[in-house]
Design a protein around this motif. Structure first.
Motif, PDB file in Angstrom:
ATOM      1  N   GLN A   1      23.785 -18.513  13.597  1.00 20.69           N
ATOM      2  CA  GLN A   1      24.036 -18.206  12.186  1.00 20.69           C
ATOM      3  C   GLN A   1      24.390 -19.468  11.402  1.00 20.69           C
ATOM      4  O   GLN A   1      23.903 -19.683  10.286  1.00 20.69           O
ATOM      5  CB  GLN A   1      25.175 -17.182  12.053  1.00 20.69           C
ATOM      6  N   LEU A   2      25.232 -20.312  11.979  1.00 23.29           N
ATOM      7  CA  LEU A   2      25.610 -21.545  11.302  1.00 23.29           C
ATOM      8  C   LEU A   2      24.441 -22.519  11.243  1.00 23.29           C
ATOM      9  O   LEU A   2      24.227 -23.194  10.232  1.00 23.29           O
ATOM     10  CB  LEU A   2      26.804 -22.196  12.000  1.00 23.29           C
ATOM     11  N   ARG A   3      23.664 -22.614  12.320  1.00 26.79           N
ATOM     12  CA  ARG A   3      22.518 -23.522  12.316  1.00 26.79           C
ATOM     13  C   ARG A   3      21.495 -23.124  11.269  1.00 26.79           C
ATOM     14  O   ARG A   3      20.790 -23.971  10.716  1.00 26.79           O
ATOM     15  CB  ARG A   3      21.855 -23.558  13.702  1.00 26.79           C
ATOM     16  N   ASN A   4      21.405 -21.831  10.994  1.00 28.45           N
ATOM     17  CA  ASN A   4      20.458 -21.361   9.979  1.00 28.45           C
ATOM     18  C   ASN A   4      20.888 -21.724   8.564  1.00 28.45           C
ATOM     19  O   ASN A   4      20.080 -21.682   7.632  1.00 28.45           O
ATOM     20  CB  ASN A   4      20.289 -19.848  10.067  1.00 28.45           C
ATOM     21  N   ALA A   5      22.153 -22.088   8.379  1.00 29.87           N
ATOM     22  CA  ALA A   5      22.658 -22.444   7.051  1.00 29.87           C
ATOM     23  C   ALA A   5      22.922 -23.938   6.919  1.00 29.87           C
ATOM     24  O   ALA A   5      22.667 -24.534   5.874  1.00 29.87           O
ATOM     25  CB  ALA A   5      23.944 -21.672   6.758  1.00 29.87           C
ATOM     26  N   ALA A   6      23.441 -24.556   7.983  1.00 26.84           N
ATOM     27  CA  ALA A   6      23.855 -25.966   7.923  1.00 26.84           C
ATOM     28  C   ALA A   6      22.642 -26.886   7.761  1.00 26.84           C
ATOM     29  O   ALA A   6      21.553 -26.608   8.277  1.00 26.84           O
ATOM     30  CB  ALA A   6      24.628 -26.330   9.185  1.00 26.84           C
ATOM     31  N   THR A   7      22.847 -27.991   7.068  1.00 29.53           N
ATOM     32  CA  THR A   7      21.771 -28.937   6.790  1.00 29.53           C
ATOM     33  C   THR A   7      22.030 -30.278   7.472  1.00 29.53           C
ATOM     34  O   THR A   7      23.152 -30.574   7.911  1.00 29.53           O
ATOM     35  CB  THR A   7      21.633 -29.175   5.288  1.00 29.53           C
ATOM     36  N   THR A   8      21.002 -31.100   7.512  1.00 30.80           N
ATOM     37  CA  THR A   8      21.110 -32.424   8.138  1.00 30.80           C
ATOM     38  C   THR A   8      22.140 -33.285   7.414  1.00 30.80           C
ATOM     39  O   THR A   8      23.016 -33.902   8.038  1.00 30.80           O
ATOM     40  CB  THR A   8      19.740 -33.122   8.131  1.00 30.80           C
ATOM     41  N   GLY A   9      22.051 -33.352   6.087  1.00 28.72           N
ATOM     42  CA  GLY A   9      22.996 -34.165   5.336  1.00 28.72           C
ATOM     43  C   GLY A   9      24.412 -33.645   5.442  1.00 28.72           C
ATOM     44  O   GLY A   9      25.363 -34.405   5.617  1.00 28.72           O
TER      45      GLY A   9
END
Length: 332
Positions: A102-110
């Motif tokens: 769930q977090l990986r689907n929202a979190a971004t590279t920057g």
């Protein structure tokens, strides 16, 4: 939560202009860390500049044979990308170890690069913290510091940088691309994060108003193998007590090239230059890996309750290098 203004610009130039006009503004993409800090009262930006809609996402091949990852590319997309999985497995593994789906689907590279420490004193506004309020003190040194730094800390701060992704990028010699109102610049990821010194409130070298536009990875060394390994308190998603990102090339039973970075041990991803020097040209054996780890960790200065991190990191290095060398067909 304190009131704040919100804008969603359509162009990077517009985002930078909004930011420049509001000294306390912050960029928002996935919000997986910033929103939590706002709820805790640690961050109270008067303006959020939402950059999620800017054309800064995607994974592309570079002309040099590497990859460029856009700043707003979701962590899940990077981890699953075929070129990342096959050519840079250390990065895919670090992202998968770093958070829930769930977090990986929202979190971004920057955003991943810019996430703040999870030190308990930093997150508790009722406690002093030099990182949150410069000059107020660092109670973690004598207080609860089991999870905190053993390398590169100072009298002003013993916090650790929590990103798994950044550790992998450090071992891969990645570059971070920044854009501000005065132009663009590129910073090696190994120089992007700072050690605390007497300015622990500054996590990175980014200047106010600069926007991360992307990260580039150089081509992987020919014949190299890479891996990320993380030790944590529980098998489900937790921040690293210690972690290691390694890229290894073995030729004729000897280490031709090695790149190592530690996570969970310092205020920034810790590139293990001393260990790399010991490894270079040496036999690909367990004894060599142990000597390399000892050379790097000789600089460790554990606090009262976190000395266990030193042998933990040592064992992680030896284990990862042993496995990578075995995959390369080295005689151990």
């Amino acid at each position: 939560m304190k009131p704040f203004a919100y804008v969603r610009p359509e162009r990077a130039e517009e985002a930078l202009d909004h930011f420049a006009a509001h000294p306390g503004a912050q960029f928002l993409a996935g919000g997986t860390n910033l929103v939590d800090l706002m709820k805790l009262g640690v961050a109270d930006p008067p303006l959020l500049v939402d950059i999620a809609g800017l054309p800064l996402d995607g994974v592309e091949e570079t002309s040099e044979g590497g990859l460029r990852i856009g700043a707003t590319t979701r962590n899940s997309d990077v981890a699953a990308h075929p070129a990342v999985r096959t050519r840079y497995p250390v990065l895919s593994q670090a992202l998968l170890a770093g958070a829930s789906a769930q977090l990986r689907n929202a979190a971004t590279t920057g955003g991943n690069l810019l996430q703040r420490t999870r030190c308990l004193y930093f997150q508790d506004t009722s406690k002093p913290c030099n990182k949150r309020v410069p000059g107020s003190g660092c109670p973690a040194r004598e207080g609860v510091h089991r999870d905190l730094a053993v390398l590169g800390h100072s009298a002003h701060c013993v916090a650790t940088q929590p990103s798994d992704m950044a550790v992998a990028l450090a071992a891969l010699d990645a570059d971070v691309h920044l854009r501000g109102v005065t132009g663009e610049r590129t910073v090696p990821v190994t120089e992007f994060h700072r050690l605390p010194g007497d300015r622990p409130e500054r996590d990175t070298v980014i200047e106010h108003g600069e926007l991360i536009t992307g990260v580039t990875l150089p081509p992987p060394p020919r014949g190299s193998y890479s891996a990320y390994r993380k030790a944590r308190d529980r098998a489900s998603y937790a921040f690293a007590l210690a972690s290691v990102a390694a890229v290894l090339t073995v030729e004729d039973g000897h280490v031709e090239r090695a790149a190592l970075a530690f996570g969970g041990l310092a205020h920034k991803p810790w590139r293990a230059r001393e260990a790399e020097e010991v490894l270079r040209g040496a036999p690909a054996t367990t004894e060599t890996y142990e000597r390399a780890a000892d050379a790097e960790l000789a600089a460790a200065e554990p606090l009262r309750d976190n000395g266990f991190k030193v042998p933990l990191a040592r064992n992680l290095v030896v284990s990862v290098l042993h496995d990578l060398a075995s995959r390369a067909g080295a005689r151990l």
